[in-house]
Motif scaffolding. Structure first.
Motif, PDB file in Angstrom:
ATOM      1  N   THR A  46       0.744  -1.174   0.174  1.00  0.00           N
ATOM      2  CA  THR A  46       0.074  -0.084  -0.078  1.00  0.00           C
ATOM      3  C   THR A  46       0.832   1.251   0.004  1.00  0.00           C
ATOM      4  O   THR A  46       2.061   1.216   0.409  1.00  0.00           O
ATOM      5  CB  THR A  46      -1.010  -0.009   1.205  1.00  0.00           C
ATOM      6  N   ARG A  86      -7.426   0.631   1.870  1.00  0.00           N
ATOM      7  CA  ARG A  86      -8.341  -0.616   1.949  1.00  0.00           C
ATOM      8  C   ARG A  86      -7.983  -1.447   0.932  1.00  0.00           C
ATOM      9  O   ARG A  86      -8.750  -2.673   1.086  1.00  0.00           O
ATOM     10  CB  ARG A  86      -9.692   0.006   1.968  1.00  0.00           C
ATOM     11  N   SER A  87      -7.617  -1.200  -0.382  1.00  0.00           N
ATOM     12  CA  SER A  87      -7.339  -2.026  -1.293  1.00  0.00           C
ATOM     13  C   SER A  87      -6.128  -1.852  -2.300  1.00  0.00           C
ATOM     14  O   SER A  87      -5.648  -0.661  -2.050  1.00  0.00           O
ATOM     15  CB  SER A  87      -8.635  -2.254  -2.299  1.00  0.00           C
ATOM     16  N   ASP A 111      -5.303  -2.206  -6.690  1.00  0.00           N
ATOM     17  CA  ASP A 111      -5.649  -2.710  -7.737  1.00  0.00           C
ATOM     18  C   ASP A 111      -4.475  -3.109  -8.658  1.00  0.00           C
ATOM     19  O   ASP A 111      -3.465  -2.386  -8.661  1.00  0.00           O
ATOM     20  CB  ASP A 111      -6.480  -1.526  -8.585  1.00  0.00           C
ATOM     21  N   HIS A 161      -9.026  -6.629  -7.964  1.00  0.00           N
ATOM     22  CA  HIS A 161      -9.374  -5.783  -7.053  1.00  0.00           C
ATOM     23  C   HIS A 161      -8.981  -6.652  -5.970  1.00  0.00           C
ATOM     24  O   HIS A 161      -9.563  -7.396  -5.408  1.00  0.00           O
ATOM     25  CB  HIS A 161     -10.705  -5.017  -7.096  1.00  0.00           C
ATOM     26  N   LEU A 162      -7.851  -6.113  -4.929  1.00  0.00           N
ATOM     27  CA  LEU A 162      -7.548  -6.712  -3.806  1.00  0.00           C
ATOM     28  C   LEU A 162      -7.830  -5.926  -2.467  1.00  0.00           C
ATOM     29  O   LEU A 162      -7.457  -5.073  -2.331  1.00  0.00           O
ATOM     30  CB  LEU A 162      -6.022  -7.085  -3.805  1.00  0.00           C
ATOM     31  N   LYS A 163      -9.023  -6.759  -1.708  1.00  0.00           N
ATOM     32  CA  LYS A 163      -9.390  -5.721  -0.534  1.00  0.00           C
ATOM     33  C   LYS A 163      -8.804  -6.217   0.498  1.00  0.00           C
ATOM     34  O   LYS A 163      -9.021  -7.383   1.091  1.00  0.00           O
ATOM     35  CB  LYS A 163     -10.931  -6.021  -0.520  1.00  0.00           C
ATOM     36  N   LYS A 183      -8.612  -6.703   4.685  1.00  0.00           N
ATOM     37  CA  LYS A 183      -9.857  -6.959   5.741  1.00  0.00           C
ATOM     38  C   LYS A 183      -9.309  -5.998   6.830  1.00  0.00           C
ATOM     39  O   LYS A 183     -10.411  -5.550   7.536  1.00  0.00           O
ATOM     40  CB  LYS A 183      -9.799  -8.202   5.977  1.00  0.00           C
ATOM     41  N   ASP A 228      -2.630 -11.036   3.069  1.00  0.00           N
ATOM     42  CA  ASP A 228      -1.846  -9.755   3.667  1.00  0.00           C
ATOM     43  C   ASP A 228      -0.908 -10.675   4.172  1.00  0.00           C
ATOM     44  O   ASP A 228      -1.052 -11.545   5.221  1.00  0.00           O
ATOM     45  CB  ASP A 228      -2.844  -9.276   4.628  1.00  0.00           C
ATOM     46  N   CYS A 242      -7.187 -12.010   1.110  1.00  0.00           N
ATOM     47  CA  CYS A 242      -7.762 -10.754   0.563  1.00  0.00           C
ATOM     48  C   CYS A 242      -8.813 -11.355  -0.414  1.00  0.00           C
ATOM     49  O   CYS A 242      -8.782 -12.361  -1.099  1.00  0.00           O
ATOM     50  CB  CYS A 242      -6.911  -9.709  -0.292  1.00  0.00           C
ATOM     51  N   ASP A 243      -9.892 -10.581  -0.133  1.00  0.00           N
ATOM     52  CA  ASP A 243     -11.082 -10.713  -1.005  1.00  0.00           C
ATOM     53  C   ASP A 243     -10.499 -10.193  -2.679  1.00  0.00           C
ATOM     54  O   ASP A 243     -10.267  -9.123  -2.771  1.00  0.00           O
ATOM     55  CB  ASP A 243     -12.473  -9.956  -0.826  1.00  0.00           C
TER      56      ASP A 243
END
Length: 526
Positions: free
Chosen positions: A445, A451-452, A454, A480-482, A484, A510, A517-518
């Motif tokens: 990040t 929060r995510s 791309d 898109h990697l979300k 948590k 993570d 990750c979603d």
């Protein structure tokens, strides 16, 4: 949720011409108008990279979101299947069904992800859906068909021996798709040459007939028939489709097909001041074409040379090109499947052109993909290796190299000279990939409480592309990697890209928390 503005459904794809499919959609959605676009099955192939806002257009200029079209078509098929099971007394829970959607092997990763999204919107969970490639489904099916169901001799239950290579030629209505596989033992198959296609399917013979009609009756008349009288034009195509499949060049008999004579004669008189039969007699092939009441009778020499031969030549040329590239004596068999595989003319043309290859035509060749897809759904591991059609990668910011990088792409990031828009290769075109081949990368990040992440995926026809915006490169979309549990500190995410299957997949973890990750996929917007 119902939308009163949604009034039309466009059907596209190879099955769009199926009356059964059309009727199923009409029955499932009686309040919507069902439209079948011209050249329905080329809509996705011609639009190689589908977009989230892509629309489809029919011959009359009517449009609808492609995503909606496919979602409604899949929904209708699901409904039809469930009703059929209930009538048979078989009551299944939704989680007891594994769904398989077949797609041409030449479809891009974006097109496959597009189909997966449409299936999800239609009610199929991601973990219950498998995408099958049509040539692979055929190869799997042909491994275990009885010898009585193919046109070659022998008592063996299996068609292929270990170590042999075979070519699958899927002769569809619009396109011909070809792939090469090898049997490597224990029922497993390996892809030897990635799929190629050309638009020389069965419909190209229909196109040749229309072109001959243009020569006989005039371009203006045939164009008027196609644009202003689509039902009659479609009926002519349908009639020709029926006689085309059963036409046998060995019998040397004339091809006869029914035409709406009174209707066509009226148009001829109004537009050409000649009746239908007079124009045939005055034409270049007047001695080979006879009109008898409502039937047109065509001499075999005309049918062979003017209608079938151009298409047969293109198919044989495509096969020859792939045989030359494979350049392997173990490639001994050619399997013909698809609706156009029933054509005796095409079968004989291929046998004549390739006398040293065993040409196999399974019984009910047009169902080979369907039956093979069911087998693949039970055993998706049967294809052990695949050849990457493209070079895949991500956008990276590399340390700037004055000798190889473009000065216009130089950027200063945290005091370092960087080159933006570099194609970070994950795997190269032509690479043989084992099933579930994984490639790992770490991404971080850049903002607090981000929060995510791309992850943009690109593909290229070049083996070693330098930049993501080269002419041969295109963007597949964004994964898109979300996260948590976003935090103030920077987070590192281990991304695993999975190759060697029918679809490209991405997993992400993570690294600090170990949580998955979603991951979701978004098509590019243009």
């Amino acid at each position: 949720m119902k939308n009163p503005r949604l009034t039309k459904i466009l059907l596209v794809g190879g099955f769009a011409d199926s009356r059964c499919i059309q009727e199923a959609v009409r029955k499932g959605f009686p309040s919507n108008k069902v439209i079948v676009p011209h050249e329905a099955d080329l809509c996705i192939i011609k639009g190689a990279i589908p977009q989230s806002n892509m629309v489809l257009e029919d011959e009359n200029g009517k449009t609808l979101l492609a995503e909606t079209v496919f979602e409604k078509a899949i929904s209708a098929l699901i409904k039809e299947f469930v009703e059929s099971m209930n009538i048979s007394g078989i009551h299944l829970r939704p989680d007891e069904v594994r769904w398989v959607i077949t797609v041409p092997a030449i479809w891009s990763e974006a097109a496959k992800q597009f189909m997966r999204k449409c299936a999800y919107l239609a009610g199929i969970p991601d973990n219950q859906l498998i995408i099958a490639l049509e040539p692979e489904a055929v190869s799997i099916y042909c491994q275990n068909i009885p010898s009585r169901d193919i046109d070659i001799g022998g008592d063996a239950i299996t068609v292929f021996k270990e170590g042999t290579q075979h070519m699958v030629v899927d002769l569809g209505d619009r396109t011909v798709d070809i792939a090469v596989h090898e049997k490597i033992g224990k029922g497993f198959l390996s892809e030897i040459h990635h799929a190629r296609f050309d638009d020389c399917g069965g419909h190209s013979v229909n196109t040749s007939l229309v072109e001959e009609f243009r020569k006989i009756f005039g371009k203006h008349l045939v164009d008027d028939l196609e644009q202003n009288h689509p039902l009659q034009f479609f009926d002519i195509h349908r009639e020709f489709e029926a006689v085309k499949k059963v036409y046998d060049p060995f019998e040397k008999s004339r091809m006869e097909m029914r035409l709406p004579y009174v209707f066509l004669n009226t148009i001829c008189q109004n537009m050409n001041q000649n009746d239908f039969e007079q124009m045939i007699r005055k034409s270049e092939h007047g001695d080979k074409i006879i009109m008898d009441k409502d039937y047109i009778s065509m001499d075999p020499s005309f049918v062979n040379e003017q209608l079938f031969e151009p298409t047969a030549k293109r198919i044989c040329e495509l096969i020859s090109q792939i045989i030359c590239k494979v350049n392997n004596s173990r490639l001994t068999q050619i399997i013909l499947v698809g609706g156009f595989a029933d054509s005796k003319y095409i079968q004989e043309a291929i046998r004549t052109k390739f006398p040293n290859k065993k040409v196999i035509v399974p019984e009910n060749a047009n169902l080979s993909v369907l039956k093979g897809a069911v087998m693949f759904g039970h055993s998706p591991h049967l294809i052990s290796h695949r050849v990457s059609r493209f070079t895949y990668g991500t956008e990276v910011s590399a340390l700037f190299d004055n000798e190889k990088h473009d000065q216009k792409r130089k950027d200063i990031v945290d005091g370092e000279k960087r080159c933006t828009g570099v194609f970070g290769i994950l795997t190269t075109a032509g690479t043989v990939l084992e099933r579930d081949t994984t490639i790992e990368r770490t991404y971080s990040t850049v903002q607090k409480y981000q929060r995510s992440i791309d992850l943009s995926i690109f593909m290229s026809t070049k083996e070693n592309p330098m930049y993501i915006d080269e002419e041969e490169c295109s963007k597949i979309g964004n994964f898109h990697l979300k996260l948590k549990q976003p935090t103030e500190e920077k987070r590192s995410v281990q991304v695993t890209v999975v190759f060697g299957n029918t679809e490209l997949k991405v997993r992400a973890v993570d690294k600090k928390s170990g949580e998955k990750c979603d991951v979701s996929f978004e098509l590019p917007l243009f």
